[in-house]
Design an enzyme around this catalytic site. Sequence first.
Site, PDB file in Angstrom:
ATOM      1  N   GLU A 174       0.839  -1.215   0.000  1.00 55.23           N
ATOM      2  CA  GLU A 174       0.000   0.000   0.000  1.00 55.23           C
ATOM      3  C   GLU A 174       0.864   1.251   0.000  1.00 55.23           C
ATOM      4  OE1 GLU A 174      -0.098   2.030   2.890  1.00 55.23           O
ATOM      5  OE2 GLU A 174      -0.080   0.722   4.657  1.00 55.23           O
ATOM      6  N   ARG A 181       0.476  -1.902  12.377  1.00 52.84           N
ATOM      7  CA  ARG A 181      -0.289  -2.861  11.579  1.00 52.84           C
ATOM      8  C   ARG A 181      -0.606  -2.300  10.190  1.00 52.84           C
ATOM      9  NH1 ARG A 181      -1.168  -7.153  14.289  1.00 52.84           N
ATOM     10  NH2 ARG A 181      -2.552  -8.032  12.695  1.00 52.84           N
ATOM     11  N   CYS A 235       7.742  -1.110  -1.742  1.00 57.23           N
ATOM     12  CA  CYS A 235       8.864  -2.053  -1.738  1.00 57.23           C
ATOM     13  C   CYS A 235       9.937  -1.748  -0.704  1.00 57.23           C
ATOM     14  CB  CYS A 235       9.486  -2.142  -3.136  1.00 57.23           C
ATOM     15  SG  CYS A 235      10.341  -0.643  -3.687  1.00 57.23           S
ATOM     16  N   HIS A 251      13.466   0.051  -7.171  1.00 55.40           N
ATOM     17  CA  HIS A 251      12.881  -1.085  -6.459  1.00 55.40           C
ATOM     18  C   HIS A 251      13.923  -1.687  -5.537  1.00 55.40           C
ATOM     19  CE1 HIS A 251      10.164  -4.339  -5.654  1.00 55.40           C
ATOM     20  NE2 HIS A 251      10.978  -5.246  -6.157  1.00 55.40           N
ATOM     21  N   ASP A 276      10.834 -11.301  -2.505  1.00 54.97           N
ATOM     22  CA  ASP A 276      10.251  -9.999  -2.836  1.00 54.97           C
ATOM     23  C   ASP A 276       8.802  -9.962  -2.379  1.00 54.97           C
ATOM     24  OD1 ASP A 276       9.494  -7.570  -3.840  1.00 54.97           O
ATOM     25  OD2 ASP A 276      10.285  -7.906  -5.855  1.00 54.97           O
TER      26      ASP A 276
END
Length: 272
Positions: A40, A65, A70, A108, A124
């Site tokens: 998210e 939580r 990435c 990334h 990943d």
Amino acid sequence: MTSAQIDAYLRRLGSERPRQPTSEALRALHLSHLRAVPFENLSVHLGEEITLEEQRLLTKVTEGRRGGFCYELNGAFGTLLAALGYEVELLAGRVYGDEGRLGIPYDHLALRVRTVEGDTWLADVGFGAHSHYPLACAEGGEQDDPGGRFQVVEAGPDAAGVRGADLDVLWDGKPQYRLEARPRVLGDFAAGAWWHSTSPTSHFTRSLVCSRLTEDGGRITLSGRKLKTTAVDGTQEIRELEEDEEVLTVYREHFGIELSCVPTVRNPDLDG
């Protein structure tokens, strides 16, 4: 990580502490992470600072939580794996975009993980829809996974003419991202995280996403007010959520995220 932090992270994943850093345990942790911790980018649109410090990332995933993108997800997961005895290296990648163009440097972050058996895996948990399990780095050939058919292959000579310097990760024959073989440290990715969370040309500032793998191998994704449920066979159900309370309920019940207000896209004029 302290022992208490390790236990808190594993509780978030619904996993027990592995006795040894084995390949089997890595596979189980990887799958549990994809199911429990959503991919998210809500922080980008809620005005929350994204700081690539291990303790901040651990707090966000366990106490808060929350999920992340990435740098956050693989950064936190790599910290957990290292604490469990795995040998972990952070790899910098560039994501393939339109017409095969590569993204920015440090676009990334992925993990190269070595186990007690001597196996080397590409882990990943921060690329959204991707492989459910780690990929064998030395395999070269096609690897069947519940998420599709993957390959980790030599990318060919780099700009200096050196072969084997980069790796391409392919999904069903299509390149997804290119990884440098050289290990990095978490701080190296700060510029990439800043660009993705602030640039008007970054897709992360132009769209909202919250997505995770479901227990049956499907996927549930909330993009703004659009709720998409994808079954294992690929069939999809898409529903537009009209009321704010509906949106907040989905975040809470399907992703475990408690929000006081519905996030709005940071760069709405460029959304879509």
